[in-house]
Motif scaffolding. Structure first.
Motif, short mmCIF file in Angstrom:
data_model
loop_
_atom_site.label_atom_id
_atom_site.label_comp_id
_atom_site.label_asym_id
_atom_site.label_seq_id
_atom_site.Cartn_x
_atom_site.Cartn_y
_atom_site.Cartn_z
N LEU A 680 -3.04 -0.15 -11.13
CA LEU A 680 -2.80 -1.08 -9.76
C LEU A 680 -3.82 -1.86 -9.66
N ARG A 681 -3.54 -3.15 -9.71
CA ARG A 681 -4.67 -4.13 -9.71
C ARG A 681 -5.18 -4.30 -8.22
N SER A 682 -6.58 -4.67 -7.89
CA SER A 682 -6.80 -4.81 -6.73
C SER A 682 -6.26 -6.41 -5.93
N MET A 683 -5.84 -6.33 -4.77
CA MET A 683 -5.25 -7.38 -4.19
C MET A 683 -6.03 -7.59 -2.82
N GLY A 684 -5.56 -8.96 -2.29
CA GLY A 684 -6.32 -9.51 -1.28
C GLY A 684 -5.66 -8.65 0.07
N ARG A 685 -6.55 -8.95 1.27
CA ARG A 685 -6.07 -7.96 2.34
C ARG A 685 -4.63 -8.21 3.02
N THR A 686 -4.25 -9.33 2.76
CA THR A 686 -3.02 -9.54 3.32
C THR A 686 -1.65 -9.72 2.37
N ALA A 687 -2.02 -9.21 1.17
CA ALA A 687 -0.91 -9.00 0.08
C ALA A 687 0.14 -8.05 0.48
N SER A 688 1.23 -8.29 0.02
CA SER A 688 2.44 -7.35 0.44
C SER A 688 2.59 -6.05 -0.66
N GLY A 689 1.77 -6.10 -1.82
CA GLY A 689 1.79 -4.97 -2.75
C GLY A 689 2.77 -5.12 -3.73
N VAL A 690 3.09 -4.00 -4.67
CA VAL A 690 4.01 -4.07 -5.73
C VAL A 690 4.69 -2.67 -5.71
N ARG A 691 5.69 -2.33 -6.59
CA ARG A 691 6.57 -1.17 -6.48
C ARG A 691 5.73 -0.24 -6.99
N GLY A 692 5.63 1.00 -6.19
CA GLY A 692 4.86 2.16 -6.36
C GLY A 692 5.95 3.21 -7.15
N ILE A 693 7.13 3.62 -6.72
CA ILE A 693 7.93 4.24 -7.12
C ILE A 693 9.34 3.87 -6.67
N THR A 694 10.64 4.29 -7.80
CA THR A 694 11.62 3.92 -7.71
C THR A 694 12.41 4.99 -6.57
N LEU A 695 13.09 4.47 -5.57
CA LEU A 695 13.64 5.51 -4.72
C LEU A 695 15.31 5.87 -5.19
N GLY A 696 15.35 6.90 -4.71
CA GLY A 696 16.94 7.58 -5.20
C GLY A 696 18.02 6.91 -3.97
N GLU A 697 18.93 7.57 -4.15
CA GLU A 697 20.14 7.12 -3.18
C GLU A 697 20.13 8.05 -1.89
N ASN A 698 21.15 7.79 -1.09
CA ASN A 698 21.23 8.37 0.01
C ASN A 698 20.13 8.25 1.11
N ASN A 699 19.76 6.90 1.26
CA ASN A 699 18.76 6.67 2.39
C ASN A 699 17.33 7.13 1.87
N ASP A 700 17.03 7.39 0.67
CA ASP A 700 15.89 7.93 0.09
C ASP A 700 14.49 7.10 0.72
N GLN A 701 13.70 7.53 0.73
CA GLN A 701 12.21 7.26 1.09
C GLN A 701 11.21 7.95 0.80
#
Length: 899
Positions: A680-701
């Protein structure tokens, strides 16, 4: 129009610009701003030089001010006489200048604002310290320039031996800029200057240790040093000044406030009138009378305090509403090489030393030239004496002086100056005694020449001369500080008033926050029902809980992605059952943006620490972001944006890492992913980020994120919605790339409910669980067996009715008090007999019970059911685990656990 004249068309805009620039530069350079080298404006420099030319020295009689003003006006300063006179008057007022440059005789005004007498009535002469600023002026030490009519010359700067700009300050308003420099103590400034000469790379902080604050001629108290330090560092700041006062008891037993010194530039008469107005307008109570008893022995303002009033309260009100407390705004702008520049303390001293070094060099060169000229003449005279008979014969045989001169030049290899000196020599020089003096003088001048050449060849020797001259000035003019330095309340470190004790911080769903000493919490065994820990509203529950110390800084991250700072000692303390205070009353946070995560750091002032640590954040939709801690090291009152949150998402967690940790993210469906932080590369303070994990179905979070060291002995704890949990080893989770689906971490069933928390633990930790009803339980992690990833886990807490897990946190274990041990033994024996009297209290009733009642919540001492671990087929990326089951714990113990 005359013959031969013509009209030239010009652009009026360009003409206005050119004319205004010429005017503004004239004001800046030739009127309003002081020179950094001698600290004087042109008018002050011309007054001192004019008095020097008149010979009005400190050891001579006074001269009429009108005579001095006329001299300056006629020769050097073609402006109004009042401008010259009032500049001269100010240099003579001991309440305006810390070290007056003019010795005045007559009425020169007063600290009450009285005007000075007309210049025909007053007299003046140079002060002794002014002569130090003019010394060596006749030795080609500074450049001269033509005066206004080019009939005379005047110095462009004075060869001052002392840093006049620092010791006396300056004030002036130019065009587009202004200067306002305070005076300082001569002894302190000379010490700082010598420290700079010894080490040109000396830091500003080291200079501040010597020159701690300004030193005003009227004395008073400098209340706080931060403003002065800021001015020393940057050139701008604000110094708060207070009058010096004390309380006296009168003969009738009433108290009096005695003012003996007032702030710099405050008019004493207007000050007294202001106090009287406030008393008449009833804005300040407790004063019966005010009287000015000042005389030639010093200032004394007497404020009579009423019988029922408190003197210190009255004095504090006067500080607030009157000029008894005022501020001096520092703006260190001076001319450096003809250009205005904002200067810090280091630059002010270095510019003076550079000027002084040039003066010493030019003075030495001038003295060397004069000495060499004198030695040259002496050498010619010695030649004449060595050949006295021939010289006399040649002179007597010459018909004219020119013939004699030419003969001396040709016969004895002399030049014209030497020949002329021989011809001008008196006959008495031919006596034996005079001849001996001549040889001695030549030997002495030869030694002087060698010494001067040595000075010119060594910068170290020249700097030593500067230091010696500074010491001489300090011996003659140095004195003690007049302004006392007192630290303000804001400069006391609040941490000094609090022990660095461990605290438990709690934040409720509705935004109530408090801190409670960790020692107030007691330990229970696994499976207990807990005790009432915090009083909340029916619709509220505790959402965050963590352990820190009083001196720590908490970084609070809101659901909307903003970061706020809060010192632990600033958090209001509450009892175990109190609700706490609304967080909007503690920090400036919006009511619709609740706190979702926190980071506890020891300090934000260690540069090495903040540059080598990172903040990793994740959102409910699986977005992850890493930013350097340095980006969050500058607290702001309204907070800053920590991450740009995308639509239909919110911040979930924020963790502090060292740059090489492993990151684990878990989702509601029971899966978790592990990847190294280097992915995971370092980003600026106001960046939105990147995907960390792919969610499953049924409103997974995402339900949580942890950051652990790859070599740590930490285990992974997961807790489900229905109170089930288990601990598994970190190595059970293989490292993958970020963005994958992950592997199973808990066998989610209808019985366990969805996954609600993932934590990293060690065996010595305690687990604290809070339910939506506000019930809390604390149990040792060591009571929970380590099982495989695929297990359902064991029951950690018995939930009542529709209650569910609201918050889970891991805290360090603490030693149990003697009283707790006794209660623990007693409770264990009762539980072993399987007889505990049941006390039924509904949750809604418990929430209404005041903490003062100290009611203990006791439930059935039931044996925790065994949880059969059932293997299920592994999904993609999962590895198989062995079946496992947890042993039941008999002899259940339930203790009073306050939250």
């Amino acid at each position: 129009m005359s013959v031969g004249e013509k009209i030239i068309q010009i652009n009026i805009e360009e003409q206005m610009k050119s004319a205004y620039i010429d005017y503004s530069m004239s004001v800046i350079v030739s009127r309003a701003l002081p020179d950094v080298r001698d600290g004087l404006k042109p008018v002050h420099r011309r007054v001192l030089y004019g008095m020097n030319e008149l010979g009005v020295f400190s050891n001579r009689a006074y001269k009429k001010s009108a005579r001095i003003v006329g001299e300056v006006l006629g020769k050097y300063h073609p402006h109004g006489d009042s401008s010259v006179y009032y500049a001269m008057v100010r240099m003579a007022q001991n309440w305006s200048l810390r070290y007056p440059l003019i010795d005045g005789q007559g009425n020169y005004g007063s600290v009450d604002g009285d005007s000075p007498a007309a210049m025909r009535y007053t007299e003046a002469r140079l002060a002794k310290i002014a002569e130090v600023t003019l010394s060596d002026l006749d030795k080609n030490t500074v450049d001269f320039q033509p005066n206004f009519d080019e009939s005379l010359g005047e110095p462009t700067v004075l060869p001052t031996r002392i840093p006049t700009l620092l010791i006396n300050g300056a004030s002036g308003i130019a065009v587009g800029m202004a200067t306002n420099m305070p005076p300082h103590n001569l002894t302190d400034v000379i010490k700082a200057t010598k420290a700079y000469i010894s080490n040109n790379d000396i830091s500003i902080e080291e200079l501040i240790d010597i020159v701690k604050a300004p030193d005003f001629p009227t004395g008073g108290i400098i209340y706080g040093t931060e403003g002065a330090k800021e001015a020393f560092r940057t050139g701008r700041g604000k110094v708060v000044m207070r009058s010096k006062s004390h309380i006296e008891l009168s003969s009738n037993g009433r108290e009096k406030i005695i003012i003996t010194e007032i702030p710099y530039l405050v008019n004493k008469a207007e000050l007294i009138m202001k106090v009287a107005e406030l008393v008449n307008e009833k804005k300040v109570d407790g004063i019966s009378n005010i009287n000015d008893e000042s005389d030639r022995n010093g200032m004394r303002i007497v404020i009579d305090v009423k019988k029922d009033a408190i003197s210190n309260v009255v004095l504090n009100k006067l500080y607030k509403f009157t000029p008894l407390q005022s501020s001096f705004s520092i703006n260190n702008i001076a001319l450096v090489k003809g250009r205005p520049k904002l200067l810090n303390l280091h630059e002010l001293i270095s510019n003076f030393v550079d000027h002084r070094h040039e003066v010493v060099t030019r003075r030495t060169q001038f003295e060397l030239e004069q000495a060499e000229k004198k030695a040259h003449i002496l050498k010619g005279l010695i030649v004449a004496i060595d050949h006295l008979d021939q010289v006399i014969k040649l002179i007597r045989g010459s018909k004219t002086p020119q013939e004699a001169k030419d003969g001396l030049i040709s016969n004895f290899e002399l030049d014209e100056l030497q020949a002329k000196a021989i011809l001008d020599m008196r006959l008495q020089k031919l006596t034996g005694l005079e001849r001996d003096k001549l040889f001695a003088s030549y030997e002495e001048i030869s030694k002087l020449i060698d010494s001067l050449k040595e000075i010119l060849a060594s910068k170290e020797i020249r700097m030593g001369i500067i230091c010696d001259e500074l010491d001489e000035a300090n011996t003659t003019f140095g004195d003690e500080r007049k302004s006392e330095i007192v630290l303000s309340s804001s400069e006391f470190n609040p941490e000094d008033f609090y022990a660095d004790d461990e605290m438990v911080i709690t934040i409720s769903k509705m935004g109530y926050i408090k801190r409670t000493p960790l020692v107030d919490f007691r330990t229970q065994s696994r499976g207990g029902v807990g005790s009432k820990g915090s009083s909340t509203r029916d619709e509220d529950h505790i959402e965050h809980m963590f352990v820190c110390t009083m001196h720590n800084t908490i970084l609070l991250f809101t659901q909307g992605g903003r970061c706020h700072w809060l010192k632990v000692y600033e958090i209001p303390e509450g009892t175990k059952a109190s609700k706490g205070r609304a967080i909007q009353n503690v920090i400036n946070i919006e009511s619709n943006d609740p706190i979702k995560a926190y980071i506890n750091v020891k300090t934000l002032k260690d540069e090495d620490y903040i540059n080598n640590h990172f903040i990793v954040m994740c959102t409910k939709q699986g977005v992850i972001k890493k930013t350097s801690l340095e980006a969050y090291s500058r607290p702001r009152q309204n907070g800053v944006n920590a991450i740009s949150i995308r639509e239909n998402d919110e911040l979930l967690e924020a963790r502090l890492t060292n740059g090489s940790d492993d990151i684990m993210m878990a989702v509601r469906t029971g899966k978790a992913i592990r990847f190294n932080e280097t992915k995971l590369r370092s980003m600026g303070r106001t960046a939105s980020g990147v995907r960390g994990i792919t969610l499953g179905e049924n409103n997974d979070q995402v339900v949580g994120m942890i950051c652990v060291s790859p070599d740590s002995n930490e285990n992974i704890l997961v807790v489900s919605e229905s109170g089930y949990g288990k601990v598994s080893k970190l190595e059970d989770y293989r490292i993958t790339n970020r963005g994958g689906k992950g592997v199973k971490t808990l066998n989610v069933t209808d019985k366990t409910g969805v996954l609600v928390a993932i934590k990293s633990t060690i065996d010595s930790d305690d687990l604290m669980i809070l339910t939506s009803a506000g019930v809390a339980i604390r149990l040792p992690i060591s009571d929970i067996r380590i099982t495989g990833r695929n297990a359902q886990g064991v029951k950690l807490i018995n939930l009542r009715n529709e209650d569910s897990i609201a918050s889970v946190d891991v805290v360090p274990s603490s030693e149990v008090e003697e009283e707790l041990k006794e209660n623990n033994d007693e409770a264990t024996s009762i539980a072993g007999a399987a007889l505990i009297e049941e006390t039924v209290i509904e949750t809604s009733e418990v929430e209404d019970i005041s903490s003062d009642n100290n009611i203990e919540i006791v439930d059935d001492a039931e044996v925790i059911e065994e949880t059969n671990v059932v293997e299920t087929p592994e999904e993609e990326d999962d590895s198989s685990d062995n079946n496992d089951e947890d042993n039941s714990i008999n002899g259940q113990q339930t203790l009073d656990f306050g939250f």
